[in-house]
Design a protein around this motif. Sequence first.
Motif, PDB file in Angstrom:
ATOM      1  N   GLY A  89       0.450  -1.496  -0.101  1.00  0.00           N
ATOM      2  CA  GLY A  89      -0.349   0.301  -0.218  1.00  0.00           C
ATOM      3  C   GLY A  89       0.749   1.363  -0.526  1.00  0.00           C
ATOM      4  N   SER A  90       0.085   2.593   0.022  1.00  0.00           N
ATOM      5  CA  SER A  90       0.570   3.837  -0.182  1.00  0.00           C
ATOM      6  C   SER A  90       0.856   3.952   1.562  1.00  0.00           C
ATOM      7  CB  SER A  90       0.106   4.417  -1.098  1.00  0.00           C
ATOM      8  OG  SER A  90       0.220   5.742  -0.249  1.00  0.00           O
ATOM      9  N   SER A  91       2.211   4.714   1.387  1.00  0.00           N
ATOM     10  CA  SER A  91       2.505   5.015   2.674  1.00  0.00           C
ATOM     11  C   SER A  91       1.991   6.572   3.088  1.00  0.00           C
ATOM     12  CB  SER A  91       4.334   5.070   3.033  1.00  0.00           C
ATOM     13  OG  SER A  91       4.807   5.889   1.796  1.00  0.00           O
ATOM     14  N   TYR A  92       1.816   7.276   1.748  1.00  0.00           N
ATOM     15  CA  TYR A  92       0.575   8.101   2.205  1.00  0.00           C
ATOM     16  C   TYR A  92       0.313   8.295   2.044  1.00  0.00           C
ATOM     17  CZ  TYR A  92      -1.280  13.524   0.689  1.00  0.00           C
ATOM     18  OH  TYR A  92      -1.399  14.525   0.349  1.00  0.00           O
ATOM     19  N   ILE A  93      -1.250   7.213   2.365  1.00  0.00           N
ATOM     20  CA  ILE A  93      -2.281   6.963   2.503  1.00  0.00           C
ATOM     21  C   ILE A  93      -2.556   6.180   3.371  1.00  0.00           C
ATOM     22  CG2 ILE A  93      -4.436   5.841   1.847  1.00  0.00           C
ATOM     23  CD1 ILE A  93      -4.115   7.324  -0.261  1.00  0.00           C
ATOM     24  N   ALA A  94      -1.571   5.636   4.316  1.00  0.00           N
ATOM     25  CA  ALA A  94      -2.051   4.596   5.648  1.00  0.00           C
ATOM     26  C   ALA A  94      -0.909   6.562   6.337  1.00  0.00           C
ATOM     27  CB  ALA A  94      -0.444   3.979   5.230  1.00  0.00           C
ATOM     28  N   ALA A  95       0.192   7.057   6.429  1.00  0.00           N
ATOM     29  CA  ALA A  95      -0.212   8.711   7.270  1.00  0.00           C
ATOM     30  C   ALA A  95      -1.572   9.483   7.105  1.00  0.00           C
ATOM     31  CB  ALA A  95       1.075   9.184   6.879  1.00  0.00           C
ATOM     32  N   LYS A  96      -2.293   8.796   6.378  1.00  0.00           N
ATOM     33  CA  LYS A  96      -3.291   9.653   6.338  1.00  0.00           C
ATOM     34  C   LYS A  96      -4.644   8.960   7.171  1.00  0.00           C
ATOM     35  CE  LYS A  96      -2.889  13.478   3.743  1.00  0.00           C
ATOM     36  NZ  LYS A  96      -2.730  15.786   4.574  1.00  0.00           N
ATOM     37  N   VAL A  97      -4.702   8.337   7.078  1.00  0.00           N
ATOM     38  CA  VAL A  97      -5.228   7.299   7.824  1.00  0.00           C
ATOM     39  C   VAL A  97      -5.598   7.193   9.063  1.00  0.00           C
ATOM     40  CG1 VAL A  97      -6.393   4.471   8.480  1.00  0.00           C
ATOM     41  CG2 VAL A  97      -5.178   6.234   5.774  1.00  0.00           C
ATOM     42  N   ASN A  98      -4.041   6.707   9.296  1.00  0.00           N
ATOM     43  CA  ASN A  98      -3.675   6.990  11.032  1.00  0.00           C
ATOM     44  C   ASN A  98      -3.528   8.881  11.386  1.00  0.00           C
ATOM     45  OD1 ASN A  98      -2.143   4.185  10.998  1.00  0.00           O
ATOM     46  ND2 ASN A  98      -0.424   5.449  10.249  1.00  0.00           N
ATOM     47  N   GLU A  99      -3.380   9.144  10.741  1.00  0.00           N
ATOM     48  CA  GLU A  99      -3.952  11.163  11.457  1.00  0.00           C
ATOM     49  C   GLU A  99      -4.880  11.222  10.865  1.00  0.00           C
ATOM     50  OE1 GLU A  99      -3.343  15.523   9.576  1.00  0.00           O
ATOM     51  OE2 GLU A  99      -2.612  13.913   8.146  1.00  0.00           O
ATOM     52  N   SER A 100      -6.369  10.336  10.730  1.00  0.00           N
ATOM     53  CA  SER A 100      -7.463  10.847  10.376  1.00  0.00           C
ATOM     54  C   SER A 100      -7.706   9.979  12.297  1.00  0.00           C
ATOM     55  CB  SER A 100      -8.562  10.064   9.111  1.00  0.00           C
ATOM     56  OG  SER A 100      -8.044   9.258   9.419  1.00  0.00           O
ATOM     57  N   LYS A 101      -7.664   9.103  12.622  1.00  0.00           N
ATOM     58  CA  LYS A 101      -7.780   8.104  13.711  1.00  0.00           C
ATOM     59  C   LYS A 101      -6.956   9.164  14.281  1.00  0.00           C
ATOM     60  CE  LYS A 101      -5.274   5.047  15.330  1.00  0.00           C
ATOM     61  NZ  LYS A 101      -4.351   4.101  16.209  1.00  0.00           N
ATOM     62  N   ASP A 102      -6.425   9.598  14.792  1.00  0.00           N
ATOM     63  CA  ASP A 102      -5.858  11.116  16.098  1.00  0.00           C
ATOM     64  C   ASP A 102      -6.321  11.595  15.786  1.00  0.00           C
ATOM     65  OD1 ASP A 102      -4.004   8.840  16.093  1.00  0.00           O
ATOM     66  OD2 ASP A 102      -2.047   9.783  15.172  1.00  0.00           O
ATOM     67  N   ILE A 103      -6.288  12.210  14.850  1.00  0.00           N
ATOM     68  CA  ILE A 103      -8.278  13.530  15.342  1.00  0.00           C
ATOM     69  C   ILE A 103      -9.803  12.994  15.860  1.00  0.00           C
ATOM     70  CG2 ILE A 103      -9.186  14.670  13.653  1.00  0.00           C
ATOM     71  CD1 ILE A 103      -7.298  15.809  12.041  1.00  0.00           C
ATOM     72  N   LEU A 104      -9.935  12.166  15.367  1.00  0.00           N
ATOM     73  CA  LEU A 104     -11.520  11.721  15.626  1.00  0.00           C
ATOM     74  C   LEU A 104     -11.692  11.536  16.971  1.00  0.00           C
ATOM     75  CD1 LEU A 104     -12.923   9.834  12.518  1.00  0.00           C
ATOM     76  CD2 LEU A 104     -12.993  12.513  13.439  1.00  0.00           C
ATOM     77  N   LEU A 105     -10.251  10.319  17.537  1.00  0.00           N
ATOM     78  CA  LEU A 105     -10.389  10.354  18.883  1.00  0.00           C
ATOM     79  C   LEU A 105      -9.630  10.580  19.999  1.00  0.00           C
ATOM     80  CD1 LEU A 105      -8.243   5.817  18.625  1.00  0.00           C
ATOM     81  CD2 LEU A 105     -10.525   6.561  19.005  1.00  0.00           C
ATOM     82  N   GLY A 106      -9.473  12.080  19.199  1.00  0.00           N
ATOM     83  CA  GLY A 106      -8.643  13.220  20.217  1.00  0.00           C
ATOM     84  C   GLY A 106      -7.350  13.201  20.491  1.00  0.00           C
ATOM     85  N   LYS A 107      -6.402  12.489  19.709  1.00  0.00           N
ATOM     86  CA  LYS A 107      -5.242  12.927  19.886  1.00  0.00           C
ATOM     87  C   LYS A 107      -4.058  13.939  20.149  1.00  0.00           C
ATOM     88  CE  LYS A 107      -4.894   7.111  21.080  1.00  0.00           C
ATOM     89  NZ  LYS A 107      -4.434   6.279  20.486  1.00  0.00           N
ATOM     90  N   LYS A 108      -4.874  14.209  17.908  1.00  0.00           N
ATOM     91  CA  LYS A 108      -4.474  15.502  17.059  1.00  0.00           C
ATOM     92  C   LYS A 108      -4.967  16.209  17.618  1.00  0.00           C
ATOM     93  CE  LYS A 108      -2.265  15.976  13.301  1.00  0.00           C
ATOM     94  NZ  LYS A 108      -1.538  15.817  12.101  1.00  0.00           N
ATOM     95  N   LYS A 109      -5.351  17.456  17.548  1.00  0.00           N
ATOM     96  CA  LYS A 109      -6.288  19.044  17.188  1.00  0.00           C
ATOM     97  C   LYS A 109      -6.565  19.084  15.885  1.00  0.00           C
ATOM     98  CE  LYS A 109      -6.411  20.369  21.522  1.00  0.00           C
ATOM     99  NZ  LYS A 109      -7.321  19.903  22.072  1.00  0.00           N
ATOM    100  N   PRO A 110      -7.614  18.559  15.136  1.00  0.00           N
ATOM    101  CA  PRO A 110      -7.861  19.618  13.715  1.00  0.00           C
ATOM    102  C   PRO A 110      -6.861  20.670  12.982  1.00  0.00           C
ATOM    103  CG  PRO A 110      -9.587  19.095  14.853  1.00  0.00           C
ATOM    104  CD  PRO A 110      -8.344  19.279  15.722  1.00  0.00           C
ATOM    105  N   GLY A 111      -5.923  20.568  12.505  1.00  0.00           N
ATOM    106  CA  GLY A 111      -5.922  21.459  11.686  1.00  0.00           C
ATOM    107  C   GLY A 111      -3.881  22.041  11.906  1.00  0.00           C
ATOM    108  N   SER A 112      -3.483  20.719  12.663  1.00  0.00           N
ATOM    109  CA  SER A 112      -2.188  21.322  13.360  1.00  0.00           C
ATOM    110  C   SER A 112      -1.004  20.045  12.766  1.00  0.00           C
ATOM    111  CB  SER A 112      -2.282  20.459  15.131  1.00  0.00           C
ATOM    112  OG  SER A 112      -2.556  19.737  14.724  1.00  0.00           O
ATOM    113  N   MET A 113       0.043  20.473  12.580  1.00  0.00           N
ATOM    114  CA  MET A 113       0.499  19.972  11.407  1.00  0.00           C
ATOM    115  C   MET A 113       1.221  18.872  12.033  1.00  0.00           C
ATOM    116  SD  MET A 113      -0.264  21.438   8.652  1.00  0.00           S
ATOM    117  CE  MET A 113       1.562  21.294   7.708  1.00  0.00           C
ATOM    118  N   MET A 114       1.393  18.833  13.513  1.00  0.00           N
ATOM    119  CA  MET A 114       2.150  18.008  14.421  1.00  0.00           C
ATOM    120  C   MET A 114       1.735  17.056  15.076  1.00  0.00           C
ATOM    121  SD  MET A 114       5.098  16.867  13.394  1.00  0.00           S
ATOM    122  CE  MET A 114       6.186  16.818  11.708  1.00  0.00           C
TER     123      MET A 114
END
Length: 114
Positions: A89-114
Amino acid sequence: MATPLVAGLSIAAMAFVGKQAVQTYIKFAAAPAGSFFNAGKAYYKGGFQNEMTKREAALILGLRESAGEERIKDAHRRIMIANHPDSGGSSYIAAKVNESKDILLGKKKPGSMM
């Protein structure tokens, strides 16, 4: 003598083609919404935004923004099985899927770069 025979065969062939066309139309009209003609209509057509929002994260995982933790983890697992970089699979897609999980679980703020 040959003319009535040719005319009869022509009419029979037209009847057969017409019957097949009607049967095919009925079969496609009765098909469910996710059938051949509607295959790609359920997916989001846009690309990724520069900074991921909660809405985009929900679209990536195919969930609502208010989905529970168990549903988020389930959707993440299902998508990552299909798109993991170790499985081709694509590492870019995997990164976006991981980022979306983190945002929805509240581990990362929406719109933040890190």
